[in-house]
Structure formats: C-alpha cells, structure tokens
Design a protein around this motif. Structure first.
Motif, PDB file in Angstrom:
ATOM      1  N   ALA A  20      46.097  47.020  42.239  1.00 23.08           N
ATOM      2  CA  ALA A  20      45.352  48.201  42.650  1.00 23.08           C
ATOM      3  C   ALA A  20      45.000  48.060  44.130  1.00 23.08           C
ATOM      4  N   ASP A  21      44.978  49.174  44.841  1.00 25.95           N
ATOM      5  CA  ASP A  21      44.677  49.129  46.276  1.00 25.95           C
ATOM      6  C   ASP A  21      43.326  48.469  46.546  1.00 25.95           C
ATOM      7  N   SER A  22      42.390  48.669  45.645  1.00 24.43           N
ATOM      8  CA  SER A  22      41.027  48.174  45.860  1.00 24.43           C
ATOM      9  C   SER A  22      40.919  46.651  45.822  1.00 24.43           C
ATOM     10  N   VAL A  23      41.943  45.975  45.290  1.00 26.71           N
ATOM     11  CA  VAL A  23      41.875  44.513  45.164  1.00 26.71           C
ATOM     12  C   VAL A  23      42.966  43.795  45.963  1.00 26.71           C
ATOM     13  N   LYS A  24      43.859  44.542  46.575  1.00 29.35           N
ATOM     14  CA  LYS A  24      44.933  43.911  47.356  1.00 29.35           C
ATOM     15  C   LYS A  24      44.360  43.021  48.444  1.00 29.35           C
ATOM     16  N   GLY A  25      44.925  41.820  48.532  1.00 30.52           N
ATOM     17  CA  GLY A  25      44.458  40.868  49.531  1.00 30.52           C
ATOM     18  C   GLY A  25      43.283  40.027  49.080  1.00 30.52           C
ATOM     19  N   ARG A  26      42.668  40.403  47.962  1.00 27.82           N
ATOM     20  CA  ARG A  26      41.513  39.638  47.456  1.00 27.82           C
ATOM     21  C   ARG A  26      41.799  38.979  46.109  1.00 27.82           C
ATOM     22  N   PHE A  27      42.574  39.654  45.274  1.00 32.71           N
ATOM     23  CA  PHE A  27      42.882  39.144  43.930  1.00 32.71           C
ATOM     24  C   PHE A  27      44.329  38.685  43.867  1.00 32.71           C
ATOM     25  N   THR A  28      44.570  37.662  43.037  1.00 30.69           N
ATOM     26  CA  THR A  28      45.918  37.168  42.811  1.00 30.69           C
ATOM     27  C   THR A  28      46.133  36.952  41.325  1.00 30.69           C
ATOM     28  N   ILE A  29      47.172  37.565  40.795  1.00 42.01           N
ATOM     29  CA  ILE A  29      47.536  37.355  39.399  1.00 42.01           C
ATOM     30  C   ILE A  29      48.674  36.342  39.335  1.00 42.01           C
ATOM     31  N   SER A  30      48.625  35.484  38.327  1.00 43.31           N
ATOM     32  CA  SER A  30      49.685  34.490  38.138  1.00 43.31           C
ATOM     33  C   SER A  30      49.832  34.220  36.648  1.00 43.31           C
ATOM     34  N   ARG A  31      50.931  33.587  36.294  1.00 38.11           N
ATOM     35  CA  ARG A  31      51.176  33.276  34.890  1.00 38.11           C
ATOM     36  C   ARG A  31      51.777  31.888  34.767  1.00 38.11           C
ATOM     37  N   ASP A  32      51.477  31.250  33.648  1.00 34.51           N
ATOM     38  CA  ASP A  32      52.006  29.926  33.340  1.00 34.51           C
ATOM     39  C   ASP A  32      52.651  30.014  31.959  1.00 34.51           C
ATOM     40  N   SER A  33      53.967  30.083  31.938  1.00 33.81           N
ATOM     41  CA  SER A  33      54.662  30.258  30.665  1.00 33.81           C
ATOM     42  C   SER A  33      54.564  29.030  29.778  1.00 33.81           C
ATOM     43  N   ALA A  34      54.368  27.861  30.365  1.00 40.00           N
ATOM     44  CA  ALA A  34      54.215  26.645  29.569  1.00 40.00           C
ATOM     45  C   ALA A  34      52.915  26.676  28.765  1.00 40.00           C
ATOM     46  N   LYS A  35      51.923  27.399  29.297  1.00 37.61           N
ATOM     47  CA  LYS A  35      50.620  27.475  28.628  1.00 37.61           C
ATOM     48  C   LYS A  35      50.362  28.847  28.006  1.00 37.61           C
ATOM     49  N   ASN A  36      51.339  29.755  28.125  1.00 33.67           N
ATOM     50  CA  ASN A  36      51.156  31.117  27.606  1.00 33.67           C
ATOM     51  C   ASN A  36      49.859  31.731  28.127  1.00 33.67           C
ATOM     52  N   THR A  37      49.634  31.557  29.398  1.00 33.92           N
ATOM     53  CA  THR A  37      48.363  31.974  29.986  1.00 33.92           C
ATOM     54  C   THR A  37      48.603  32.759  31.275  1.00 33.92           C
ATOM     55  N   VAL A  38      47.796  33.781  31.463  1.00 33.74           N
ATOM     56  CA  VAL A  38      47.803  34.556  32.703  1.00 33.74           C
ATOM     57  C   VAL A  38      46.427  34.408  33.350  1.00 33.74           C
ATOM     58  N   TYR A  39      46.435  34.352  34.653  1.00 33.91           N
ATOM     59  CA  TYR A  39      45.204  34.139  35.408  1.00 33.91           C
ATOM     60  C   TYR A  39      44.968  35.292  36.378  1.00 33.91           C
ATOM     61  N   LEU A  40      43.703  35.466  36.734  1.00 36.42           N
ATOM     62  CA  LEU A  40      43.356  36.377  37.825  1.00 36.42           C
ATOM     63  C   LEU A  40      42.372  35.642  38.724  1.00 36.42           C
ATOM     64  N   GLN A  41      42.844  35.276  39.890  1.00 38.90           N
ATOM     65  CA  GLN A  41      41.982  34.652  40.892  1.00 38.90           C
ATOM     66  C   GLN A  41      41.355  35.759  41.724  1.00 38.90           C
ATOM     67  N   MET A  42      40.036  35.797  41.750  1.00 42.34           N
ATOM     68  CA  MET A  42      39.318  36.856  42.443  1.00 42.34           C
ATOM     69  C   MET A  42      38.496  36.251  43.569  1.00 42.34           C
ATOM     70  N   ASN A  43      38.802  36.634  44.778  1.00 39.89           N
ATOM     71  CA  ASN A  43      38.094  36.151  45.956  1.00 39.89           C
ATOM     72  C   ASN A  43      37.387  37.310  46.655  1.00 39.89           C
ATOM     73  N   SER A  44      36.449  36.973  47.524  1.00 36.87           N
ATOM     74  CA  SER A  44      35.709  37.987  48.294  1.00 36.87           C
ATOM     75  C   SER A  44      35.178  39.080  47.376  1.00 36.87           C
ATOM     76  N   LEU A  45      34.567  38.668  46.313  1.00 35.23           N
ATOM     77  CA  LEU A  45      34.116  39.624  45.304  1.00 35.23           C
ATOM     78  C   LEU A  45      33.025  40.540  45.848  1.00 35.23           C
TER      79      LEU A  45
END
Length: 119
Positions: free
Chosen positions: A60-85
């Motif tokens: 979303a435009d409102s989070v670009k540059g601040r949030f990062t989504i990533s996934r780890d298929s070995a752990k079947n897990t998705v993450y959302l790193q949120m900075n400058s909240l």
C-alpha cells in the motif's frame, strides 16, 4: 484444516519498529500468495502488503518504504517488518493466504493481531 496464526503484535511508540509473524499450516505454503491486511476501528479492511510464491511484493502507498514483507518457506511463515510506525498504523493486522489469480480479500484468514502505535 487450514490455520493461520499471527503473533508479535503489541504497543509501540511512534517512530518505533515491530515485526509480526504468521505461521501457516494445512496449506501447501509455497503455492500461496501471502498477504497482510489491516482494519482500524470504524474503517474498512485494507491490503497492507502481499508477497507471491515467487517473492514479488506489493505494498500500500501508505506503508511503502517503511514496511517489508517476507516469507520463509522452510518455516511456513510470513513476516511483516514495520519501521517508522505512526499512530495511523494502529489496527488489527490480519494474515491472508490466497492462491495465485484469486481476487484480493479472498482465501484464508488468521484471527488477527493488534498493533497499537501510541506514546
């Protein structure tokens, strides 16, 4: 039985960081587009970020540059790193799993995790 279990939410001060996680079971994780949505009180649920099985991301435009989504298929897990909240990031954050080609807001949902940004 499909389960998406979010964790890592909480209270953080403006300008702070938080990482939330979503552990998936009951699906072939590597096939699914994983997404994070949020819903603030009195507002509609909105897409925050998504990541395809191939690793392509959408924000979303409102989070670009601040949030990062990533996934780890070995752990079947998705993450959302949120900075400058910011206080306006306060919402319940929901994990979503959808097959490629599905429309937004379809698929499986987690129960949500509360993120509160306040001093």
């Amino acid at each position: 039985q499909v389960q998406l279990v979010e964790s890592g939410g909480g209270l953080v001060q403006p300008g702070g960081s938080l990482r939330i996680s979503c552990a998936a079971s009951g699906i072939v994780f590597r096939l699914y587009t994983m997404g994070w949505y949020r819903q603030a009180p009195g507002k509609q649920r909105e897409l925050v970020a998504a990541i395809t099985s191939g690793g392509s991301t959408n924000y979303a435009d409102s989070v670009k540059g601040r949030f990062t989504i990533s996934r780890d298929s070995a752990k079947n897990t998705v993450y959302l790193q949120m900075n400058s909240l910011k206080p306006e990031d306060t919402a319940v954050y929901y994990c979503n799993a959808a097959l490629p080609g599905s429309s937004w807001f379809s698929g499986y949902w987690g129960q949500g995790t509360q993120v509160t940004v306040s001093s």
